[in-house]
Design an enzyme around this catalytic site. Structure first.
Site, PDB file in Angstrom:
ATOM      1  N   HIS A  94       0.851  -1.190   0.000  1.00  0.00           N
ATOM      2  CA  HIS A  94       0.000   0.000   0.000  1.00  0.00           C
ATOM      3  C   HIS A  94       0.889   1.244   0.000  1.00  0.00           C
ATOM      4  O   HIS A  94       1.988   1.228   0.563  1.00  0.00           O
ATOM      5  CB  HIS A  94      -0.902  -0.005   1.241  1.00  0.00           C
ATOM      6  CG  HIS A  94      -1.942   1.074   1.191  1.00  0.00           C
ATOM      7  ND1 HIS A  94      -1.693   2.367   1.585  1.00  0.00           N
ATOM      8  CD2 HIS A  94      -3.222   1.053   0.748  1.00  0.00           C
ATOM      9  CE1 HIS A  94      -2.782   3.090   1.412  1.00  0.00           C
ATOM     10  NE2 HIS A  94      -3.734   2.312   0.909  1.00  0.00           N
ATOM     11  N   GLU A 142      -3.383   3.174  -7.396  1.00  0.00           N
ATOM     12  CA  GLU A 142      -3.746   4.328  -6.555  1.00  0.00           C
ATOM     13  C   GLU A 142      -2.731   5.449  -6.729  1.00  0.00           C
ATOM     14  O   GLU A 142      -1.705   5.459  -6.049  1.00  0.00           O
ATOM     15  CB  GLU A 142      -3.706   3.940  -5.071  1.00  0.00           C
ATOM     16  CG  GLU A 142      -4.689   2.920  -4.631  1.00  0.00           C
ATOM     17  CD  GLU A 142      -4.832   2.964  -3.102  1.00  0.00           C
ATOM     18  OE1 GLU A 142      -5.903   3.309  -2.614  1.00  0.00           O
ATOM     19  OE2 GLU A 142      -3.836   2.656  -2.400  1.00  0.00           O
TER      20      GLU A 142
END
Lengths: 223, 223, 223, 223
Positions: A94, A142
């Site tokens: 992430h 992202e």
């Protein structure tokens, strides 16, 4: 849009998604999933995996695993341990918890051995392509500048989503692309699906909503 | 040796101390603690904290917390979350999970706000002195070259233990020193206490013993 | 204000302070230092140390050294190597290049063996106190939120400077405190000295000024 | 074996390859390269790049660059800066200096903009494949367990070299593979070339040899 999308809800370290609140949030996910038929995955902090997994029937994923396995390691999160706590998958890399390249490889290998589904996060098309070579189940694109912005990537930068989908299909046709960053409403999800994504990864838009269950209902309502 | 020492048992990521095994190992600790009157702390992996803490009455500590608090952080372990999972303390800066200096400071501050007891690990006398200025409850001195060696620091390098005790007393008389690295038997513990330590931090010597409960009984037997 | 302050100018990775520009910038420092009698230290990127040190007589410092020494290490910056390239000191643990606690200790030890002066950067009073125990020559306090802000720490948060000075004096009276973050003008320097600092650490306010030499002259003009 | 191989000599932080010794070592490389017609690249520490590049005509590479560019970064090594110091290429992601995946991508992009040739180090076939998607000029495969071992990867694990060559050719036919870890003699190089490598990356076998020039002559003698 025959296929139902996948909704992955990252609880991050928000108080609203921690401890008893994590259980409550996961139950909202379970209820909305049951009512809508849309698959929703709850992603609480590591210490909350066990009690969330004991409380709901929807899949529970870890936010992160390290590339290490059983042995002389302290403070690391292993694939084996989150699996035995009840997780059936995990985020890896992430943007708030980026890994060394060699550790992404070993984390994916560990996850595979422990039968965890992997969602590897990436920040641009080139990195998506590199990650696709490892053949995780999902890549979540992202752009860091859009995380928490409220501006959905599916609208602000459709090319990065399309580019990721086509890069992945070229290398590993079985890898699916999720669309993260800035997603909070049903039409953001619809836009993501139009671009070829299989679903969305989202966090604050739901977790910090005044009424998270209503926000989830809105999210899946247009699908 | 009027005062009973503290035994801190780090389960690391060993299979023998993970999942159901973590609960079993913690129960051995509880039984030996009850029989001997020696305080034993169980330190499982983060995803196991909740179920271990639900199963035993002895203190359960986390192996690590990050310096971050509630917010937009993914894959981090917060003081608040391990507290709500049932931990009452935490290791910080273990040699296998070293932290940036600024993060040690913020992790200790977070722990304090969440009412967690802190054991900060250090590698030499100079670092012990620096850490003592933050006033954690404990500093655990572990020369990295002795970790997992089976050679107890209390015998191989008594000066580093004595030096740490006297450094800490000079700066923060309330901080206690634990002795780590290479500890596995009762006389290693006795040697540590002789040098001024308040207890020991140990791992493989017990966790990977053929009979961990017998190893624990031996450990506390000479105290 | 009998004593002349120390001005430490961090070139960072700004184009205006790189390569040939690094030499030019260091010459401005040399000229202003000669004219004013104020000691100015030039801190270029590692690959520029040698040619800057060959071109000026003022001290040249490194921006960072690693905690490692001669051996099987790739891509690290050793105290020995920056010394042999002509540096006579180094920053350590700058907020843009924070180090593990154990590495701050070993970097300071390496610097000492190579006869480098050390300026260890810190982010708050507690961390300043911890660093002071290592007895570097200087601690530079830089609240991260003020770096590059144009708001001088000496005005925005005088207590952090005063607190750092008094913390250091308590532990290691010989350690001097520098004041960083947001410093760009002469009266910012004066304010820092009033608070007990021995000088300032600054960067963009000079390096990116339209006329860096004029900015330096202004900086030292009020001293 | 019509094509001459490439020899990349990593000076690491060895004293024998630092400061004045770095210049001397680079001159040995230059002499042996001139006599043999084999291309040899010198890879000194960052602070030594400038003076080495000023002293020899063979290519000089950096050991590492960070993924950052000009700006508010301290202690980082930028592509631009090593280029202006005289380097014409760089190692990236050496096993002793591994990078986050996103930083490998940005470091390669920065290198390309600064016209630096890139050699990206990898630890296994899967990681080689991932890196090849970024299209660096070279990938250097170095199984970590063989680095500094004296056991040449070209003999100990020929499949990892063959696998890397074929993986790379599948993704990016223009990327060449170098063979690292344990290489020190001429027949290690010959074995590497037989497996499809374009050359070798080596360090201690030459740098720490009693007579480095003689070791280099032996290395290229059998080619």
């Amino acid at each position: 849009m025959g296929k139902k999308p996948l909704i992955v809800l990252n609880f991050k370290t928000y108080t609203e998604g921690m401890g008893e609140n994590a259980v409550k949030m996961a139950k909202y996910c379970e209820e909305v999933s049951a009512d809508s038929g849309v698959k929703i995955i709850a992603v609480p902090q590591a210490p909350d995996i066990y009690r969330v997994a004991c409380s709901v029937k929807i899949p529970v994923f870890a936010q992160h695993i390290d590339g290490v396995v059983a042995g002389s390691h302290t403070g690391h999160i292993t694939a084996d341990c989150v699996r035995s706590a009840g997780a059936t998958g995990t985020l890896i890399n992430h943007s708030e918890r980026r890994l060394l390249l060699a550790d992404i490889d070993s984390a994916i290998q560990s996850a595979r051995r422990s039968e965890l589904i992997t969602i590897v996060c990436t920040n641009n098309v080139a990195v998506t392509l590199a990650v696709a070579t490892f053949a995780p189940e999902f890549v979540a694109i992202e752009p860091p500048e859009l995380i928490g912005s409220g501006i959905p990537v599916s609208k602000a930068d459709p090319d990065i989503v399309r580019g990721s989908v086509s890069a992945v299909k070229r290398i590993q046709p079985d890898v699916e692309v999720l669309c993260g960053a800035g997603i909070s409403r049903g039409d953001d999800v619809a836009a993501a699906l139009e671009l070829g994504a299989a679903g969305v990864l989202l966090a604050s838009g739901i977790i910090r909503a005044k009424d998270p269950k209503a926000a989830l209902i809105d999210l899946v309502g247009n699908i």
